[in-house]
Scaffold this motif. Structure first.
Motif, PDB file in Angstrom:
ATOM      1  N   PHE A 188      -4.040  10.649   1.912  1.00 63.89           N
ATOM      2  CA  PHE A 188      -3.790  10.161   0.562  1.00 63.89           C
ATOM      3  C   PHE A 188      -2.487   9.368   0.503  1.00 63.89           C
ATOM      4  CE2 PHE A 188      -6.661  13.662  -0.916  1.00 63.89           C
ATOM      5  CZ  PHE A 188      -7.580  12.853  -1.562  1.00 63.89           C
ATOM      6  N   ALA A 189      -1.454   9.848   1.191  1.00 65.14           N
ATOM      7  CA  ALA A 189      -0.167   9.147   1.196  1.00 65.14           C
ATOM      8  C   ALA A 189      -0.288   7.786   1.873  1.00 65.14           C
ATOM      9  CB  ALA A 189       0.895   9.996   1.890  1.00 65.14           C
ATOM     10  N   VAL A 190      -0.993   7.728   2.980  1.00 62.79           N
ATOM     11  CA  VAL A 190      -1.166   6.457   3.685  1.00 62.79           C
ATOM     12  C   VAL A 190      -1.957   5.476   2.829  1.00 62.79           C
ATOM     13  CG1 VAL A 190      -2.292   5.379   5.677  1.00 62.79           C
ATOM     14  CG2 VAL A 190      -0.898   7.413   5.982  1.00 62.79           C
ATOM     15  N   SER A 191      -2.997   5.953   2.145  1.00 61.60           N
ATOM     16  CA  SER A 191      -3.778   5.051   1.300  1.00 61.60           C
ATOM     17  C   SER A 191      -2.930   4.516   0.151  1.00 61.60           C
ATOM     18  CB  SER A 191      -5.029   5.742   0.772  1.00 61.60           C
ATOM     19  OG  SER A 191      -4.701   6.729  -0.174  1.00 61.60           O
TER      20      SER A 191
ATOM     21  N   HIS B 163      -0.101  -3.908  -0.224  1.00 63.42           N
ATOM     22  CA  HIS B 163      -0.956  -5.038  -0.605  1.00 63.42           C
ATOM     23  C   HIS B 163      -0.557  -5.609  -1.964  1.00 63.42           C
ATOM     24  CE1 HIS B 163      -3.757  -5.071   2.707  1.00 63.42           C
ATOM     25  NE2 HIS B 163      -3.868  -3.745   2.619  1.00 63.42           N
ATOM     26  N   ALA B 164       0.040  -4.765  -2.819  1.00 61.49           N
ATOM     27  CA  ALA B 164       0.497  -5.228  -4.124  1.00 61.49           C
ATOM     28  C   ALA B 164       1.846  -5.927  -4.041  1.00 61.49           C
ATOM     29  CB  ALA B 164       0.584  -4.053  -5.097  1.00 61.49           C
ATOM     30  N   GLY B 165       2.470  -5.898  -2.869  1.00 59.25           N
ATOM     31  CA  GLY B 165       3.742  -6.596  -2.681  1.00 59.25           C
ATOM     32  C   GLY B 165       4.967  -5.814  -3.136  1.00 59.25           C
ATOM     33  N   LEU B 166       4.863  -4.503  -3.216  1.00 56.11           N
ATOM     34  CA  LEU B 166       6.010  -3.690  -3.626  1.00 56.11           C
ATOM     35  C   LEU B 166       6.992  -3.519  -2.473  1.00 56.11           C
ATOM     36  CD1 LEU B 166       4.200  -0.910  -5.682  1.00 56.11           C
ATOM     37  CD2 LEU B 166       5.339  -2.946  -6.531  1.00 56.11           C
ATOM     38  N   ASP B 167       8.253  -3.213  -2.814  1.00 49.85           N
ATOM     39  CA  ASP B 167       9.258  -2.966  -1.771  1.00 49.85           C
ATOM     40  C   ASP B 167       9.120  -1.532  -1.261  1.00 49.85           C
ATOM     41  OD1 ASP B 167      10.103  -1.605  -3.983  1.00 49.85           O
ATOM     42  OD2 ASP B 167      12.155  -2.340  -3.946  1.00 49.85           O
TER      43      ASP B 167
ATOM     44  N   ILE C 273       4.660   5.230  -4.908  1.00 57.86           N
ATOM     45  CA  ILE C 273       3.202   5.186  -5.019  1.00 57.86           C
ATOM     46  C   ILE C 273       2.545   6.127  -4.012  1.00 57.86           C
ATOM     47  CG2 ILE C 273       1.168   3.699  -4.789  1.00 57.86           C
ATOM     48  CD1 ILE C 273       2.751   3.227  -7.340  1.00 57.86           C
ATOM     49  N   ALA C 274       3.063   6.169  -2.783  1.00 63.43           N
ATOM     50  CA  ALA C 274       2.502   7.070  -1.771  1.00 63.43           C
ATOM     51  C   ALA C 274       2.666   8.530  -2.191  1.00 63.43           C
ATOM     52  CB  ALA C 274       3.162   6.825  -0.425  1.00 63.43           C
ATOM     53  N   SER C 275       3.815   8.874  -2.752  1.00 67.01           N
ATOM     54  CA  SER C 275       4.051  10.258  -3.182  1.00 67.01           C
ATOM     55  C   SER C 275       3.135  10.649  -4.334  1.00 67.01           C
ATOM     56  CB  SER C 275       5.509  10.440  -3.608  1.00 67.01           C
ATOM     57  OG  SER C 275       6.368  10.167  -2.536  1.00 67.01           O
TER      58      SER C 275
END
Length: 60
Positions: A14-17, A24-28, A35-37
């Motif tokens: 889930f974290a990797v996804s 892909h959204a271009g976040l830093d 988002i991963a957390s």
């Protein structure tokens, strides 16, 4: 022990996804970590709900 390892592997997936989606959204890097957390915790919670496990254990 095997179920515990599989549980950890599920949270890692889930974290990797979530990290891949943030990339892909271009976040830093900070956005990726957040988002991963959130994805890992949310996925683990949903897995617990769908398998009818007690998600939150309150003391007392």
């Amino acid at each position: 022990m095997l179920l515990y390892v599989l549980d950890l592997a599920g949270v890692a997936v889930f974290a990797v996804s979530g990290a891949l989606g943030a990339g892909h959204a271009g976040l830093d890097w900070l956005g990726m970590v957040v988002i991963a957390s959130v994805t890992a915790v949310g996925g683990g919670t949903l897995r617990g709900v769908f398998t009818v496990r007690l998600v939150l254990r309150l003391p007392g």
